[in-house]
Design a protein around this motif. Structure first.
Motif, PDB file in Angstrom:
ATOM      1  N   TRP A  18       0.726  -1.248  -0.146  1.00 20.15           N
ATOM      2  CA  TRP A  18       0.080  -0.080   0.234  1.00 20.15           C
ATOM      3  C   TRP A  18       1.024   1.239  -0.013  1.00 20.15           C
ATOM      4  O   TRP A  18       0.408   2.258  -0.774  1.00 20.15           O
ATOM      5  CB  TRP A  18      -0.849  -0.009   1.409  1.00 20.15           C
ATOM      6  CG  TRP A  18      -1.931  -0.966   0.965  1.00 20.15           C
ATOM      7  CD1 TRP A  18      -2.236  -2.053   1.817  1.00 20.15           C
ATOM      8  CD2 TRP A  18      -3.239  -1.013   0.317  1.00 20.15           C
ATOM      9  NE1 TRP A  18      -3.577  -2.844   1.435  1.00 20.15           N
ATOM     10  CE2 TRP A  18      -3.958  -1.959   0.321  1.00 20.15           C
ATOM     11  CE3 TRP A  18      -3.548   0.183  -0.782  1.00 20.15           C
ATOM     12  CZ2 TRP A  18      -5.123  -2.259  -0.438  1.00 20.15           C
ATOM     13  CZ3 TRP A  18      -4.759  -0.250  -1.703  1.00 20.15           C
ATOM     14  CH2 TRP A  18      -5.340  -1.197  -1.364  1.00 20.15           C
ATOM     15  N   VAL A  19       1.961   1.340   0.762  1.00 19.19           N
ATOM     16  CA  VAL A  19       2.989   2.401   0.720  1.00 19.19           C
ATOM     17  C   VAL A  19       3.540   2.577  -0.736  1.00 19.19           C
ATOM     18  O   VAL A  19       3.445   3.739  -1.314  1.00 19.19           O
ATOM     19  CB  VAL A  19       3.942   2.143   1.732  1.00 19.19           C
ATOM     20  CG1 VAL A  19       5.302   3.189   1.419  1.00 19.19           C
ATOM     21  CG2 VAL A  19       3.543   2.192   3.296  1.00 19.19           C
ATOM     22  N   LEU A  45       2.091   1.503  -3.539  1.00 22.63           N
ATOM     23  CA  LEU A  45       0.863   1.842  -4.445  1.00 22.63           C
ATOM     24  C   LEU A  45       0.569   3.602  -4.274  1.00 22.63           C
ATOM     25  O   LEU A  45       0.378   4.022  -5.217  1.00 22.63           O
ATOM     26  CB  LEU A  45      -0.352   1.196  -3.940  1.00 22.63           C
ATOM     27  CG  LEU A  45      -0.527  -0.297  -4.532  1.00 22.63           C
ATOM     28  CD1 LEU A  45      -1.635  -1.144  -3.904  1.00 22.63           C
ATOM     29  CD2 LEU A  45      -0.950  -0.009  -6.065  1.00 22.63           C
ATOM     30  N   THR A  46       0.518   4.060  -2.900  1.00 21.98           N
ATOM     31  CA  THR A  46       0.353   5.020  -2.941  1.00 21.98           C
ATOM     32  C   THR A  46       1.461   6.077  -3.252  1.00 21.98           C
ATOM     33  O   THR A  46       1.104   7.352  -3.947  1.00 21.98           O
ATOM     34  CB  THR A  46       0.111   5.583  -1.210  1.00 21.98           C
ATOM     35  OG1 THR A  46      -0.917   4.544  -0.750  1.00 21.98           O
ATOM     36  CG2 THR A  46      -0.210   7.236  -1.073  1.00 21.98           C
ATOM     37  N   THR A  47       2.676   5.942  -3.113  1.00 17.10           N
ATOM     38  CA  THR A  47       3.983   6.684  -3.732  1.00 17.10           C
ATOM     39  C   THR A  47       3.744   6.538  -5.237  1.00 17.10           C
ATOM     40  O   THR A  47       3.754   7.880  -5.950  1.00 17.10           O
ATOM     41  CB  THR A  47       5.142   5.851  -3.414  1.00 17.10           C
ATOM     42  OG1 THR A  47       5.097   5.885  -1.737  1.00 17.10           O
ATOM     43  CG2 THR A  47       6.092   6.787  -3.862  1.00 17.10           C
ATOM     44  N   ALA A  87       1.257   6.252  -7.103  1.00 11.40           N
ATOM     45  CA  ALA A  87      -0.049   6.916  -7.407  1.00 11.40           C
ATOM     46  C   ALA A  87       0.160   8.606  -7.313  1.00 11.40           C
ATOM     47  O   ALA A  87      -0.140   9.368  -8.382  1.00 11.40           O
ATOM     48  CB  ALA A  87      -1.247   6.921  -6.504  1.00 11.40           C
ATOM     49  N   PHE A  88       0.900   8.962  -6.262  1.00 11.34           N
ATOM     50  CA  PHE A  88       1.319  10.318  -6.190  1.00 11.34           C
ATOM     51  C   PHE A  88       2.073  10.861  -7.353  1.00 11.34           C
ATOM     52  O   PHE A  88       2.169  11.906  -7.853  1.00 11.34           O
ATOM     53  CB  PHE A  88       1.854  10.589  -4.815  1.00 11.34           C
ATOM     54  CG  PHE A  88       2.594  11.910  -4.736  1.00 11.34           C
ATOM     55  CD1 PHE A  88       1.769  13.328  -4.612  1.00 11.34           C
ATOM     56  CD2 PHE A  88       4.176  12.317  -4.884  1.00 11.34           C
ATOM     57  CE1 PHE A  88       2.231  14.342  -4.470  1.00 11.34           C
ATOM     58  CE2 PHE A  88       4.520  13.482  -4.853  1.00 11.34           C
ATOM     59  CZ  PHE A  88       3.645  14.687  -4.536  1.00 11.34           C
ATOM     60  N   TYR A  98      -6.340   2.084  -8.465  1.00  4.79           N
ATOM     61  CA  TYR A  98      -6.007   2.945  -7.263  1.00  4.79           C
ATOM     62  C   TYR A  98      -5.117   3.987  -7.690  1.00  4.79           C
ATOM     63  O   TYR A  98      -5.118   5.048  -6.978  1.00  4.79           O
ATOM     64  CB  TYR A  98      -5.136   1.811  -6.307  1.00  4.79           C
ATOM     65  CG  TYR A  98      -4.943   2.399  -5.049  1.00  4.79           C
ATOM     66  CD1 TYR A  98      -5.681   2.797  -4.042  1.00  4.79           C
ATOM     67  CD2 TYR A  98      -3.537   2.879  -5.119  1.00  4.79           C
ATOM     68  CE1 TYR A  98      -5.376   3.294  -2.810  1.00  4.79           C
ATOM     69  CE2 TYR A  98      -3.082   3.651  -3.636  1.00  4.79           C
ATOM     70  CZ  TYR A  98      -3.977   3.677  -2.777  1.00  4.79           C
ATOM     71  OH  TYR A  98      -3.558   4.166  -1.538  1.00  4.79           O
ATOM     72  N   ARG A  99      -4.033   3.659  -8.512  1.00  2.00           N
ATOM     73  CA  ARG A  99      -3.077   4.822  -9.011  1.00  2.00           C
ATOM     74  C   ARG A  99      -3.777   5.780  -9.608  1.00  2.00           C
ATOM     75  O   ARG A  99      -3.450   7.048  -9.246  1.00  2.00           O
ATOM     76  CB  ARG A  99      -1.928   4.255  -9.948  1.00  2.00           C
ATOM     77  CG  ARG A  99      -0.945   5.122 -10.347  1.00  2.00           C
ATOM     78  CD  ARG A  99      -0.189   4.647 -11.404  1.00  2.00           C
ATOM     79  NE  ARG A  99      -0.621   4.447 -12.626  1.00  2.00           N
ATOM     80  CZ  ARG A  99       0.085   3.691 -13.562  1.00  2.00           C
ATOM     81  NH1 ARG A  99       1.077   3.503 -13.519  1.00  2.00           N
ATOM     82  NH2 ARG A  99      -0.763   3.667 -14.463  1.00  2.00           N
ATOM     83  N   LEU A 118      -6.356   7.560  -6.833  1.00  2.00           N
ATOM     84  CA  LEU A 118      -5.831   8.466  -5.830  1.00  2.00           C
ATOM     85  C   LEU A 118      -5.097   9.684  -6.353  1.00  2.00           C
ATOM     86  O   LEU A 118      -5.015  10.739  -5.819  1.00  2.00           O
ATOM     87  CB  LEU A 118      -4.996   7.356  -4.961  1.00  2.00           C
ATOM     88  CG  LEU A 118      -4.084   8.145  -3.940  1.00  2.00           C
ATOM     89  CD1 LEU A 118      -5.166   8.677  -2.921  1.00  2.00           C
ATOM     90  CD2 LEU A 118      -3.265   7.162  -3.203  1.00  2.00           C
ATOM     91  N   VAL A 155      -5.572  13.463  -5.112  1.00  2.00           N
ATOM     92  CA  VAL A 155      -4.401  14.193  -4.657  1.00  2.00           C
ATOM     93  C   VAL A 155      -4.099  15.529  -5.613  1.00  2.00           C
ATOM     94  O   VAL A 155      -3.973  16.607  -5.208  1.00  2.00           O
ATOM     95  CB  VAL A 155      -3.252  13.450  -5.059  1.00  2.00           C
ATOM     96  CG1 VAL A 155      -1.780  14.146  -4.593  1.00  2.00           C
ATOM     97  CG2 VAL A 155      -3.143  12.429  -3.873  1.00  2.00           C
TER      98      VAL A 155
END
Length: 332
Positions: free
Chosen positions: A81-82, A84-86, A88-89, A200-201, A204, A208
């Motif tokens: 998840w970390v 994935l979130t990185t 995505a940003f 997700y990417r 999110l 953002v």
């Protein structure tokens, strides 16, 4: 037509569409400037990016909803998840935001030429950070193509046509952000299903980017998002670049050989410059032909290295089969 040829055709279609994307975005903003809404250009880069990202979720959900199962989601770790979130940003918010900012402050040609720092820098980053073996032919080809871009910039007739301003700086930062997002994907997301990663990417990243733009520019930044002129022309970007582009690219990757896909993508920068000349009337200057020849030389060097490596692997495989065939006893 065989599936392999069909894949090659689609790969080239996708490459040409993506090469035209920057020009299409700039052309649409120019149309907005000619059709003002209360004195404002409603077709802004921010509106195109945000609304285009929302629309892109439609085909993504259609193709990849089966990956969103409880079993797949339970398998994801905190580390997944970390990453994935990185990712995505970087890939869905920062990188496109910087590219769109660059297009707003400089020409498509300059953005494309500056982007030539990507191949050699990525190869070096993959070597030192991912411990991957450096392909000397691909690296040499990337350096030669970068020299071609420098030649094209240096020979521009108007000395003021290229100045390293905020648009060019944004293009450099966007390229670095793209490299970083690719590295993050390769390091931490190998076991994540493609559908979860893609949706997700994008989702999110869109949230953002929207939050970031609202904070930087204020609550009225997207006030013209649903104006008729925006809703009319956003489909040009969404259908051509996002839906058709992704459809052709995914099928091209599925059916075409990797070498054919690599060859098609190698011509993307030259195609982008030629499309900018046709759609926007941009003039690369006197450096177009010599710079393009140098870039083609770089492509040729990289392709020769790829062909040489494939031949070596094929010969090694044939030698292995010959040795295996010379052994009479193969076990019970």
């Amino acid at each position: 037509m065989s599936s392999a040829r069909f894949g090659v055709v689609l790969a080239w279609v996708a490459v040409l569409i993506y090469a035209s994307s920057n020009s299409i975005v700039t052309l649409l903003t120019n149309i907005g400037a000619e059709n003002l809404v209360y004195g404002r250009n409603a077709i802004t880069f921010c509106n195109l990016l945000f609304l285009g990202s929302l629309i892109s979720l439609i085909p993504m959900v259609f193709f990849f909803w089966r990956d969103w199962t409880r079993e797949n989601l339970r398998k994801l770790t905190k580390s997944d998840w970390v990453f994935l979130t990185t990712s995505a940003f970087l890939s869905s918010a920062l990188t496109p935001g910087l590219f769109f900012f660059a297009l707003e402050h400089t020409t498509v040609t300059n953005v494309v030429l500056i982007g030539r720092i990507d191949p050699p820098l990525f190869l070096l980053a993959a070597t030192f950070l991912l411990k991957e073996e450096l392909d000397p032919w691909a690296f040499a080809g990337g350096i030669i193509a970068l020299v071609g871009a420098v030649v094209m910039i240096a020979l521009k007739e108007d000395s003021t046509s290229f100045s390293f301003g905020k648009g060019e700086i944004a293009a450099v930062l966007a390229t670095l952000s793209f490299i970083a997002s690719t590295l993050v994907t390769r390091i931490g997301l190998k076991g994540v299903p493609l559908g979860i990663f893609t949706i997700y990417r994008t989702a999110l990243g869109t949230v953002v980017y929207f939050t970031w733009a609202m904070y930087l520019f204020g609550p009225h930044h997207f006030q013209d998002l649903f104006q008729p002129v925006v809703l009319k022309w956003i489909w040009v970007y969404a259908v051509i670049v996002i839906i058709v582009g992704q459809f052709a690219w995914n099928l091209g990757l599925k059916y075409a050989k990797s070498g054919d896909v690599a060859l098609a993508t190698s011509f993307s920068p030259l195609a982008a410059i030629l499309i900018a000349m046709l759609l926007l009337g941009e003039d690369p200057g006197a450096g177009l032909i010599p710079g393009a020849l140098v870039i083609l030389l770089g492509i040729g060097v990289a392709q020769y290295g790829r062909w040489k490596r494939d031949m070596a692997e094929k010969q090694a495989s044939q030698k292995s089969l010959e040795l295996e065939g010379s052994v009479n006893f193969k076990g019970a």
